[in-house]
Design a protein around this motif. Sequence first.
Motif, PDB file in Angstrom:
ATOM      1  N   ASP A  22       0.821  -1.213   0.000  1.00  0.00           N
ATOM      2  CA  ASP A  22       0.000   0.000   0.000  1.00  0.00           C
ATOM      3  C   ASP A  22       0.858   1.269   0.000  1.00  0.00           C
ATOM      4  OD1 ASP A  22      -2.259  -1.564   0.019  1.00  0.00           O
ATOM      5  OD2 ASP A  22      -2.654  -1.346   2.170  1.00  0.00           O
ATOM      6  N   ALA A  23       2.064   1.177   0.541  1.00  0.00           N
ATOM      7  CA  ALA A  23       2.917   2.366   0.681  1.00  0.00           C
ATOM      8  C   ALA A  23       3.471   2.841  -0.661  1.00  0.00           C
ATOM      9  CB  ALA A  23       4.056   2.083   1.649  1.00  0.00           C
ATOM     10  N   GLY A  24       3.546   1.952  -1.647  1.00  0.00           N
ATOM     11  CA  GLY A  24       4.044   2.378  -2.946  1.00  0.00           C
ATOM     12  C   GLY A  24       4.843   1.298  -3.641  1.00  0.00           C
ATOM     13  N   PRO A  25       5.237   1.537  -4.879  1.00  0.00           N
ATOM     14  CA  PRO A  25       5.992   0.525  -5.624  1.00  0.00           C
ATOM     15  C   PRO A  25       7.385   0.278  -5.066  1.00  0.00           C
ATOM     16  CG  PRO A  25       5.792   2.553  -6.896  1.00  0.00           C
ATOM     17  CD  PRO A  25       4.898   2.706  -5.712  1.00  0.00           C
ATOM     18  N   ALA A  36      12.778  -1.428  -0.629  1.00  0.00           N
ATOM     19  CA  ALA A  36      11.907  -2.596  -0.620  1.00  0.00           C
ATOM     20  C   ALA A  36      10.900  -2.536  -1.755  1.00  0.00           C
ATOM     21  CB  ALA A  36      11.169  -2.689   0.717  1.00  0.00           C
ATOM     22  N   MET A  37      10.676  -3.697  -2.371  1.00  0.00           N
ATOM     23  CA  MET A  37       9.631  -3.857  -3.382  1.00  0.00           C
ATOM     24  C   MET A  37       8.716  -4.978  -2.922  1.00  0.00           C
ATOM     25  SD  MET A  37      11.863  -3.782  -6.896  1.00  0.00           S
ATOM     26  CE  MET A  37      12.869  -2.378  -7.365  1.00  0.00           C
ATOM     27  N   ALA A  38       7.413  -4.692  -2.862  1.00  0.00           N
ATOM     28  CA  ALA A  38       6.457  -5.695  -2.395  1.00  0.00           C
ATOM     29  C   ALA A  38       5.333  -5.947  -3.392  1.00  0.00           C
ATOM     30  CB  ALA A  38       5.867  -5.263  -1.045  1.00  0.00           C
ATOM     31  N   ARG A  39       5.257  -5.145  -4.447  1.00  0.00           N
ATOM     32  CA  ARG A  39       4.232  -5.354  -5.457  1.00  0.00           C
ATOM     33  C   ARG A  39       4.753  -6.280  -6.552  1.00  0.00           C
ATOM     34  NH1 ARG A  39       1.781   0.790  -6.394  1.00  0.00           N
ATOM     35  NH2 ARG A  39       1.120   1.142  -4.212  1.00  0.00           N
ATOM     36  N   TYR A  40       3.829  -7.046  -7.118  1.00  0.00           N
ATOM     37  CA  TYR A  40       4.219  -8.048  -8.106  1.00  0.00           C
ATOM     38  C   TYR A  40       4.947  -7.429  -9.303  1.00  0.00           C
ATOM     39  CZ  TYR A  40       3.864 -11.888 -11.450  1.00  0.00           C
ATOM     40  OH  TYR A  40       4.150 -12.873 -12.371  1.00  0.00           O
ATOM     41  N   THR A 284      23.508   0.819 -11.190  1.00  0.00           N
ATOM     42  CA  THR A 284      23.591   2.243 -11.526  1.00  0.00           C
ATOM     43  C   THR A 284      22.409   2.918 -10.855  1.00  0.00           C
ATOM     44  OG1 THR A 284      23.779   3.829 -13.351  1.00  0.00           O
ATOM     45  CG2 THR A 284      22.204   2.030 -13.639  1.00  0.00           C
ATOM     46  N   ASP A 285      22.320   4.220 -10.912  1.00  0.00           N
ATOM     47  CA  ASP A 285      21.135   4.885 -10.374  1.00  0.00           C
ATOM     48  C   ASP A 285      19.922   4.435 -11.186  1.00  0.00           C
ATOM     49  OD1 ASP A 285      22.878   6.175  -8.714  1.00  0.00           O
ATOM     50  OD2 ASP A 285      22.583   8.175  -9.548  1.00  0.00           O
ATOM     51  N   MET A 286      18.937   3.863 -10.487  1.00  0.00           N
ATOM     52  CA  MET A 286      17.756   3.305 -11.147  1.00  0.00           C
ATOM     53  C   MET A 286      16.516   4.048 -10.681  1.00  0.00           C
ATOM     54  SD  MET A 286      19.040   0.633 -12.845  1.00  0.00           S
ATOM     55  CE  MET A 286      17.636  -0.442 -13.152  1.00  0.00           C
ATOM     56  N   SER A 287      15.616   4.383 -11.599  1.00  0.00           N
ATOM     57  CA  SER A 287      14.344   5.007 -11.247  1.00  0.00           C
ATOM     58  C   SER A 287      13.242   3.974 -11.366  1.00  0.00           C
ATOM     59  CB  SER A 287      14.054   6.193 -12.167  1.00  0.00           C
ATOM     60  OG  SER A 287      12.810   6.793 -11.822  1.00  0.00           O
ATOM     61  N   VAL A 288      12.578   3.708 -10.254  1.00  0.00           N
ATOM     62  CA  VAL A 288      11.487   2.734 -10.216  1.00  0.00           C
ATOM     63  C   VAL A 288      10.307   3.370  -9.493  1.00  0.00           C
ATOM     64  CG1 VAL A 288      10.745   0.441  -9.473  1.00  0.00           C
ATOM     65  CG2 VAL A 288      13.134   0.819 -10.146  1.00  0.00           C
ATOM     66  N   GLY A 289       9.196   3.466 -10.176  1.00  0.00           N
ATOM     67  CA  GLY A 289       8.001   4.007  -9.543  1.00  0.00           C
ATOM     68  C   GLY A 289       8.182   5.404  -9.006  1.00  0.00           C
ATOM     69  N   GLY A 290       9.025   6.190  -9.679  1.00  0.00           N
ATOM     70  CA  GLY A 290       9.261   7.553  -9.234  1.00  0.00           C
ATOM     71  C   GLY A 290      10.281   7.683  -8.128  1.00  0.00           C
ATOM     72  N   VAL A 291      10.868   6.564  -7.709  1.00  0.00           N
ATOM     73  CA  VAL A 291      11.888   6.573  -6.657  1.00  0.00           C
ATOM     74  C   VAL A 291      13.242   6.257  -7.279  1.00  0.00           C
ATOM     75  CG1 VAL A 291      12.675   5.478  -4.520  1.00  0.00           C
ATOM     76  CG2 VAL A 291      10.225   5.852  -4.907  1.00  0.00           C
ATOM     77  N   THR A 292      14.259   7.026  -6.942  1.00  0.00           N
ATOM     78  CA  THR A 292      15.608   6.756  -7.433  1.00  0.00           C
ATOM     79  C   THR A 292      16.334   5.846  -6.445  1.00  0.00           C
ATOM     80  OG1 THR A 292      15.761   8.864  -8.606  1.00  0.00           O
ATOM     81  CG2 THR A 292      17.831   7.757  -8.065  1.00  0.00           C
TER      82      THR A 292
END
Length: 394
Positions: A22-25, A36-40, A284-292
Amino acid sequence: MIDPFCHEVLEDPLPMHAALRDAGPVVHLDRYDVYAMARYEQVHAALTDWQGFQSAAGVGLSNFRAEKPWRPPSLLLEADPPRHDAPRVVLSKILGPRALRKLREAWFADAEELVEKALADSEFDAVTALAEAFPLRVFPDAVGIPKAGREHLLPYGDHAFNAFGPANDLVEKGQPRVAELSGWVDSVCARDVLDGEGFGAQIWAAADHGDITHEQAPLVVRSLLTAGVDTTVHGLAAVLYAFATHPEQWDRLREQPGTLARVAFDEAVRWESPVQTFFRTATTDMSVGGVTIPDGKKILMFLAAANRDPRRWADPDAFDLSRDPSGHVGFGMGIHQCAGQHVARLEAEALLTALAARVERFELAGPVRRHHNNTLRAWGSLPMRVYRTGGAAG
């Protein structure tokens, strides 16, 4: 401050999983400075992107870029191409469905013998009598290791999976035996110790053929022994617990064991996720779900949370044999997915088929007990009462 490795969470991780989804991707966990990643969607993507999220820096909290591992890194789990490729090809051939057919008849016979022995009593602990007993009966023989010392396999695996987490009390309890257990595992990976027909001998033969090096061969055997027992034990315990608590699903399996035994095991792996978490490291610097996610930072993938993500699964908390569970990430995904998953499925199919022919109903016979591990969703005890076909208990 969230601690995924505290005993409260290890006992019941589902509320934390829901909160993380619920907190985000992507969620930064301050306690360990990991992402942390918890979404599929994000977990699946990270598992399949080995270039951006490497395994070679370790699949635990320790970062091999800066820390020396306590054991030789796995050539399967903790290596990336090109170092990962040749061992993977060799093991995939040795453990593939076609190669395993020759074991099928013997394993089904072993399962029938073991189940008959367990059913001599109407009540027993399903962890020790079935979930542990069957893999420890067939898998070490298949690898070709000596019978002496096999009692070390579960303690060694328990510590190995604990060591993927932080240096907490679970790791501390295993430290006194690390040298002993690691020494034994090293000793049984040697060519002259292994049976001439097993998986281990086939790995060494692949080295003779030039498919891998002779230096790699014992490390590949070691990878089998590190990851090939505990995960299957807890997967079998999960499916037995599922059927004890979902009798209508057991009825369905008994009607179609040949079709549903493997479906049931995969659904249990999705539902319970014996392997709860794995780490990757950003290259490398990765952007996932708006988070770097900065280069070099650890990513904690919650496989179990992804396997119950309502964005991917309908009614995800239900154990349901009408579901197609094949997209679950309980065995990983991509080039690093579990090389021994076909072995685990064959073990499960053999055991469930033997039980389906003899058991009308399972039920829990007392309080169940979890076994806490930093990585595994494990059972310590599953007191079970069984009713044999025909209505009699035992």
